[in-house]
Design an enzyme around this catalytic site. Sequence first.
Site, PDB file in Angstrom:
ATOM      1  N   ASN A   1       0.866  -0.954  -0.020  1.00  0.00           N
ATOM      2  CA  ASN A   1      -0.158  -0.073  -0.088  1.00  0.00           C
ATOM      3  C   ASN A   1       0.774   1.223  -0.098  1.00  0.00           C
ATOM      4  O   ASN A   1       1.834   1.467   0.717  1.00  0.00           O
ATOM      5  CB  ASN A   1      -0.685  -0.046   1.352  1.00  0.00           C
TER       6      ASN A   1
ATOM      7  N   SER B   1      -6.982   8.057   3.077  1.00  0.00           N
ATOM      8  CA  SER B   1      -6.622   8.202   4.337  1.00  0.00           C
ATOM      9  C   SER B   1      -7.139   9.813   4.797  1.00  0.00           C
ATOM     10  O   SER B   1      -6.805  10.871   4.232  1.00  0.00           O
ATOM     11  CB  SER B   1      -5.162   8.191   4.803  1.00  0.00           C
TER      12      SER B   1
ATOM     13  N   THR C   1     -13.641  -0.232   2.288  1.00  0.00           N
ATOM     14  CA  THR C   1     -13.166   1.173   2.652  1.00  0.00           C
ATOM     15  C   THR C   1     -12.103   1.629   3.509  1.00  0.00           C
ATOM     16  O   THR C   1     -11.737   0.507   4.423  1.00  0.00           O
ATOM     17  CB  THR C   1     -14.471   1.969   2.781  1.00  0.00           C
TER      18      THR C   1
ATOM     19  N   TYR D   1      -8.882  -5.772   9.978  1.00  0.00           N
ATOM     20  CA  TYR D   1      -7.893  -5.051  11.009  1.00  0.00           C
ATOM     21  C   TYR D   1      -8.289  -4.789  12.337  1.00  0.00           C
ATOM     22  O   TYR D   1      -7.820  -5.523  13.418  1.00  0.00           O
ATOM     23  CB  TYR D   1      -7.554  -3.719  10.418  1.00  0.00           C
TER      24      TYR D   1
END
Length: 336
Positions: free
Chosen positions: A139, A175, A245, A318
């Site tokens: 990422n 972010s 998302t 996560y």
Amino acid sequence: MLYRIARAGIFKLDAEKAHDLAIQNFKRFNGTPLDIFYRQKLVSKPVEVMGIQFKNPIGLAAGLEKNGECIEAFGAMGFGFIEVGTVTPRPQAGNDKPRLFRLIEAEGIINRMGFNNLGVDNLVENVKKAKYDGVIGINIGKNKDTPIEKGTEDYLICMEKVYQYAGYIAINISSPNTPGLRTLQYGEALDDLLSQLKEKQKELAEKYGKYVPIALKIAPDLDDNELSQIADSLMKYKIDGVIATNTTLDRSMVEGMKHAEEMGGLSGRPIQTRSTEVVRRLKELLGDSLPIIGVGGVDSYVAAKEKMVAGADLVQVYSGFIYKGPNLIRDIVNNI
């Protein structure tokens, strides 16, 4: 049971200190008898997505393994794929501490980390050394001090450096903790970014003789018109996948809870419904033109299944992993 006991102690620590301690211990324990606390052998549930064979459809979302320091340890837990990062061209410290908060009663997390990482060169060295037979996604993002109008250059720098070592490359433009970053999700800025990424992908595929897919990671805080425009751009530039998302700025689902007013992105169970809605809408807009990786509030096999029924081809965890531990992976893989 073991994780529940360990969690009681871990949750007495500051959230970021607990994270750092966990990473240190995973590095220390891996390959020793102590890795029995998290190592688990899971049934194979292979799936092909973006032209890649995954041993199961459950992955670790970006943000937990920022620098690729203990890929083998997460692999030992049974993840079908591990997404490392977000990584930037140059090392950066991120935002001021404290910047990571648990909303325990909601099983949520708020972070304003700010892409703290040791830089793309360090990450590449760690990925090269990793002994993991699953898929490693990398990422990538932009440095905080790179002007937003030059942000595309940071993505291209990272893409060139990680390309030959990545199973796929995730483009993080969603972010909420890097000023201006989310503006890259809209209109001409998005089209310019995607156009240059595809051109770079073509160039690197010819150079290295391998095609590495790219997937765009988007925010949950998009209205239907914005989602429609993004979907059109994804198809126009033949992007290989979309990750839906990232974290949300919305606090309506945690109002009044401890830490709810902290700045940053909210993840975990509170965004489960919204992220699934985004997956469902993307599936309606995209059809079968490109795959969707669903992430946001995946804290049980039921939540994972909901994402997949809505249209996700793969799912990532996560916050659910923080609250439930490695057994969450086993439960999802066994029941998916």
